[in-house]
Enzyme design. Structure first.
Site, PDB file in Angstrom:
ATOM      1  N   LYS A 157       0.818  -1.216   0.000  1.00 32.95           N
ATOM      2  CA  LYS A 157       0.000   0.000   0.000  1.00 32.95           C
ATOM      3  C   LYS A 157       0.857   1.274   0.000  1.00 32.95           C
ATOM      4  O   LYS A 157       0.657   2.173  -0.820  1.00 32.95           O
ATOM      5  CB  LYS A 157      -0.914  -0.016   1.230  1.00 32.95           C
ATOM      6  CG  LYS A 157      -1.622   1.267   1.504  1.00 32.95           C
ATOM      7  CD  LYS A 157      -2.668   1.574   0.472  1.00 32.95           C
ATOM      8  CE  LYS A 157      -3.142   3.000   0.564  1.00 32.95           C
ATOM      9  NZ  LYS A 157      -4.401   3.233  -0.055  1.00 32.95           N
ATOM     10  N   CYS A 169      -3.850  10.692   1.347  1.00 34.11           N
ATOM     11  CA  CYS A 169      -3.148   9.434   1.035  1.00 34.11           C
ATOM     12  C   CYS A 169      -1.753   9.722   0.503  1.00 34.11           C
ATOM     13  O   CYS A 169      -0.752   9.504   1.172  1.00 34.11           O
ATOM     14  CB  CYS A 169      -3.937   8.649  -0.006  1.00 34.11           C
ATOM     15  SG  CYS A 169      -5.632   8.414   0.477  1.00 34.11           S
TER      16      CYS A 169
HETATM   17  N1  SAJ Z   1      -2.005  14.669  -9.043  1.00 28.81           N
HETATM   18  C1  SAJ Z   1      -1.128  15.442  -9.813  1.00 28.81           C
HETATM   19  N2  SAJ Z   1      -0.750  14.973 -11.025  1.00 28.81           N
HETATM   20  C2  SAJ Z   1      -1.185  13.776 -11.511  1.00 28.81           C
HETATM   21  C3  SAJ Z   1      -2.032  12.990 -10.731  1.00 28.81           C
HETATM   22  C4  SAJ Z   1      -2.447  13.467  -9.487  1.00 28.81           C
HETATM   23  O1  SAJ Z   1      -0.715  16.521  -9.405  1.00 28.81           O
HETATM   24  O2  SAJ Z   1      -0.794  13.426 -12.637  1.00 28.81           O
HETATM   25  C5  SAJ Z   1      -2.420  15.158  -7.726  1.00 28.81           C
HETATM   26  C6  SAJ Z   1      -3.932  15.329  -7.572  1.00 28.81           C
HETATM   27  O3  SAJ Z   1      -4.365  16.569  -8.056  1.00 28.81           O
HETATM   28  C7  SAJ Z   1      -4.093  15.188  -6.078  1.00 28.81           C
HETATM   29  C8  SAJ Z   1      -3.016  14.172  -5.713  1.00 28.81           C
HETATM   30  O4  SAJ Z   1      -2.091  14.162  -6.779  1.00 28.81           O
HETATM   31  O5  SAJ Z   1      -3.820  16.403  -5.405  1.00 28.81           O
HETATM   32  C9  SAJ Z   1      -3.497  12.768  -5.466  1.00 28.81           C
HETATM   33  O6  SAJ Z   1      -4.515  12.419  -6.370  1.00 28.81           O
HETATM   34  P1  SAJ Z   1      -4.667  10.963  -7.021  1.00 28.81           P
HETATM   35  O7  SAJ Z   1      -5.879  10.976  -7.881  1.00 28.81           O
HETATM   36  O8  SAJ Z   1      -3.409  10.561  -7.662  1.00 28.81           O
HETATM   37  O9  SAJ Z   1      -4.813   9.977  -5.794  1.00 28.81           O
HETATM   38  P2  SAJ Z   1      -5.749   9.915  -4.495  1.00 28.81           P
HETATM   39  O10 SAJ Z   1      -4.962  10.482  -3.353  1.00 28.81           O
HETATM   40  O11 SAJ Z   1      -7.105  10.462  -4.735  1.00 28.81           O
HETATM   41  O12 SAJ Z   1      -5.875   8.326  -4.327  1.00 28.81           O
HETATM   42  C10 SAJ Z   1      -4.710   7.565  -4.179  1.00 28.81           C
HETATM   43  C11 SAJ Z   1      -4.751   6.381  -5.153  1.00 28.81           C
HETATM   44  N3  SAJ Z   1      -3.464   5.724  -5.213  1.00 28.81           N
HETATM   45  C12 SAJ Z   1      -2.809   5.508  -6.374  1.00 28.81           C
HETATM   46  O13 SAJ Z   1      -3.245   5.885  -7.417  1.00 28.81           O
HETATM   47  C13 SAJ Z   1      -1.517   4.775  -6.286  1.00 28.81           C
HETATM   48  C14 SAJ Z   1      -5.841   5.414  -4.716  1.00 28.81           C
HETATM   49  O14 SAJ Z   1      -5.813   4.241  -5.510  1.00 28.81           O
HETATM   50  C15 SAJ Z   1      -5.637   5.040  -3.237  1.00 28.81           C
HETATM   51  O15 SAJ Z   1      -6.667   4.159  -2.799  1.00 28.81           O
HETATM   52  C16 SAJ Z   1      -5.710   6.301  -2.427  1.00 28.81           C
HETATM   53  O16 SAJ Z   1      -4.629   7.147  -2.828  1.00 28.81           O
HETATM   54  C17 SAJ Z   1      -5.571   5.950  -0.959  1.00 28.81           C
HETATM   55  O17 SAJ Z   1      -6.613   5.948  -0.275  1.00 28.81           O
HETATM   56  O18 SAJ Z   1      -4.473   5.620  -0.511  1.00 28.81           O
END
Ligand code: SAJ
Length: 436
Positions: free
Chosen positions: A215, A269
Site C-alpha cells: 500500500k 493518502c
Molecule cells: N495529481 C497530480 N498529477 C497527476 C495525478 C495526481 O498533481 O498526474 C495530484 C492530484 O491533483 C491530487 C493528488 O495528486 O492532489 C493525489 O490524487 P490521485 O488521484 O493521484 O490519488 P488519491 O490520493 O485520490 O488516491 C490515491 C490512489 N493511489 C494511487 O493511485 C496509487 C488510490 O488508488 C488510493 O486508494 C488512495 O490514494 C488511498 O486511499 O491511498
C-alpha cells in the site's frame, strides 16, 4: 467461513462505502464512529460525505434494514478498522538536519481498543487504514491480545489496504484486485473469504507486513512520479518550453508515462503515506523525502507564476477557483489549492475562493465566496486550481460578462486557450514557458 454480521469502525470515505457494500450483499452491518453527528446523520438515512453513487447504495443499504450506525462496536463475526492515519500536526522527526512528518496512529489504537471487549474466538479483524509497515504485528495485535485471545490462533488478524480512487470508490471497491495480508496464512484465507462477499477483482493472499508495504509503495510511487512532473514544469518554464507539449511528446515513447504537473499533491493518502516510509527509515529514503519536498513546495511555484503574470500581488483581487485536493471531490484535506490561497494572501492579494463541492467550507484565514459568480465578479484575475467538471463546462463569453477579470491563470492545463482569448482573456498556463 460464514459472516452474518460485521462491524465497520470508521465511517468516512472508505468505511461508509465498504459498510454499505457489505450491507447490500446481505450482511448485517454495524457501522461505528466516534462522531455522534455522523451517527445521527446516518441513522436518519442521510450521508455526510460526497462520493458519486454512494447516496443510492447507502439508501438501499438502509432500506434493506441491514445497516445501522452506533458509537460503540457490538459482538460480530468480523471487525474492519477503517479510520484515518494522518500525520502529527505538532511533532516532527529529524534526520541529518532534515525534518520529516510522523504518523499519527491514535485512531487505529483507539479502534483496536474499542474492539477488545467484543472480540470472540473465531472472529476476523482486518485493518484497512494505511499504516507504516509492521503496524498489524507491532501495534494492533498486542492491543487485541489484551482480550487474552491470541492472534492467528484464537482469532484471525489481517491487513487489507483500501486502494480505491476517491470519485470512483464504489466501482473500484468491487472491481479492483485486493491484497489480504494475514498474521498467518489461515488469517489471510479468512480475510479473503470475507472480502470475496463483494470483491470481483483478484484477491491476493500474503502476509500482513507485505500488504502494508504494498500500500505505501503504491502511493509513494505515484508521489515520486508526480514530483518529477512538477520539477519538469519548473525546468520547462526556465527553458521557455511548454511542459504540456513536451510531456505529450515524451509520452509517445512506449516506456515513458509522465504524469501531470499541477499545484501540488493533496489528499489524505499520497501526500501522507510516503512519510510513513521516511519515518521508518530516514537513512534509506532520500528520493522519497525529496519528492515530498518538491510536491509540498509546488504551491510556491504557482504563486511565482501568478506574480510574474500580475506583478506585485499587493491589493490584487484574485478569484481562486477550486479548493478540493483534486477534481470533483469535496475533500479539502492537505489540499495544495488551499495552500496557494494562503500564500497569495501572504503576498497581500485579496483572494475570494470558491469550490462548488464545498460552498460552505470554513477555512481559517480564507474568504469563501458562496458562488462562482460572487468569486469572479470584481476579480483582477481568475486562478483555476482544479479541473472540476463544472469549471470545465464554463462558457468563456458568459464568464466574460460576469467578471471584470481579463486574465485567466490555468495551473492544470484544463482549458483550451483560444476560446478564452476570443472572449477577451489573456491566458497563462503553469509551465508554459511564456512568462518572463
Ligand atoms: N495529481 C497530480 N498529477 C497527476 C495525478 C495526481 O498533481 O498526474 C495530484 C492530484 O491533483 C491530487 C493528488 O495528486 O492532489 C493525489 O490524487 P490521485 O488521484 O493521484 O490519488 P488519491 O490520493 O485520490 O488516491 C490515491 C490512489 N493511489 C494511487 O493511485 C496509487 C488510490 O488508488 C488510493 O486508494 C488512495 O490514494 C488511498 O486511499 O491511498
Amino acid at each position: 467461513m460464514k459472516y452474518n454480521k460485521i462491524c465497520v469502525i470508521g465511517l468516512g470515505y472508505i468505511g461508509l462505502p465498504t459498510a454499505s457494500t457489505f450491507a447490500m450483499n446481505d450482511v448485517e452491518v454495524l457501522g461505528v464512529d466516534i462522531s455522534p453527528t455522523i451517527i445521527e446523520t446516518l441513522n436518519r438515512g442521510e450521508i455526510h460525505i460526497h462520493e458519486p453513487g454512494l447516496p443510492e447504495i447507502f439508501a438501499n443499504a438502509v432500506k434493506s434494514g441491514k445497516f445501522k450506525a452506533a458509537l460503540k462496536p457490538e459482538e460480530a463475526d468480523a471487525f474492519i478498522i477503517a479510520v484515518p492515519t494522518p500525520f502529527k500536526e505538532n511533532e516532527t522527526g529529524s534526520y541529518n538536519g532534515a525534518t520529516y512528518k510522523l504518523a499519527d496512529m491514535r485512531a487505529v489504537t483507539a479502534a483496536a481498543e474499542a474492539i477488545v471487549p467484543y472480540l470472540r474466538k473465531g472472529n476476523v479483524v482486518v485493518l484497512e487504514s494505511t499504516s507504516p509497515p509492521r503496524t498489524t504485528f507491532d501495534l494492533v495485535a498486542p492491543i487485541l491480545e489484551k482480550s487474552k485471545l491470541k492472534s492467528g490462533t484464537d482469532f484471525h488478524l489481517c491487513y487489507s489496504p483500501e486502494r480505491v480512487l476517491p470519485g470512483q470508490i464504489l466501482r473500484e471497491l468491487i472491481e479492483n484486485s485486493r491484497v489480504i495480508g494475514g498474521v498467518t496464512p489461515e488469517s489471510a484465507k479468512a480475510g479473503a473469504d470475507l472480502y470475496s462477499i463483494f470483491v470481483k477483482g483478484q484477491i491476493i493472499q500474503t502476509d500482513a507486513t507485505t500488504a502494508e508495504m504494498v500500500k505505501v509503495m503504491e502511493n509513494t510511487y505515484r508521489d515520486v512520479n508526480i514530483a518529477i512532473a512538477n520539477e519538469f514544469s519548473r525546468l520547462a518554464d526556465k527553458f521557455g518550453v511548454d511542459v504540456w507539449e513536451a510531456i505529450s511528446i515524451a509520452n509517445l515513447h512506449p516506456r515513458v508515462k509522465i504524469l501531470s504537473p499541477g499545484p501540488g499533491v493533496g489528499g489524505h493518502c499520497i501526500s501522507v503515506d510516503p512519510w510513513f516510509l521516511v519515518e521508518a527509515a530516514p537513512d534509506l529514503t532520500p528520493l522519497i523525502y525529496h519528492s515530498r519536498q518538491v510536491n509540498d513546495s509546488q504551491p510556491h511555484f504557482v504563486v511565482d507564476v501568478v506574480k510574474r503574470t500580475l506583478g506585485s500581488l499587493n491589493g490584487k483581487k484574485i478569484a481562486a477557483l477550486g479548493l478540493a485536493y483534486k477534481p470533483d471531490v469535496d475533500d479539502l484535506r492537505e489540499s495544495p489549492a488551499v495552500e496557494v490561497v494562503h500564500l497569495l494572501e501572504k503576498e497581500g492579494a485579496q483572494v475570494l475562493a470558491c469550490d462548488p463541492f464545498k460552498p460552505d467550507a470554513n477555512l481559517h484565514g480564507i474568504t469563501i465566496a458562496p458562488t462562482f459568480e460572487d468569486a469572479v465578479q470584481n476579480a483582477d484575475a481568475l486562478l483555476f486550481l482544479l479541473k472540476h467538471t463544472e469549471f470545465m463546462q464554463l462558457n468563456p463569453e458568459t464568464v466574460a460578462q460576469k467578471t471584470t477579470a481579463r486574465t485567466l491563470i490555468d495551473t492544470v492545463n484544463g482549458w483550451d486557450a483560444a476560446p478564452w482569448q476570443n472572449a477577451g482573456f489573456r491566458v497563462v498556463k503553469l509551465g508554459s514557458g511564456k512568462l518572463k
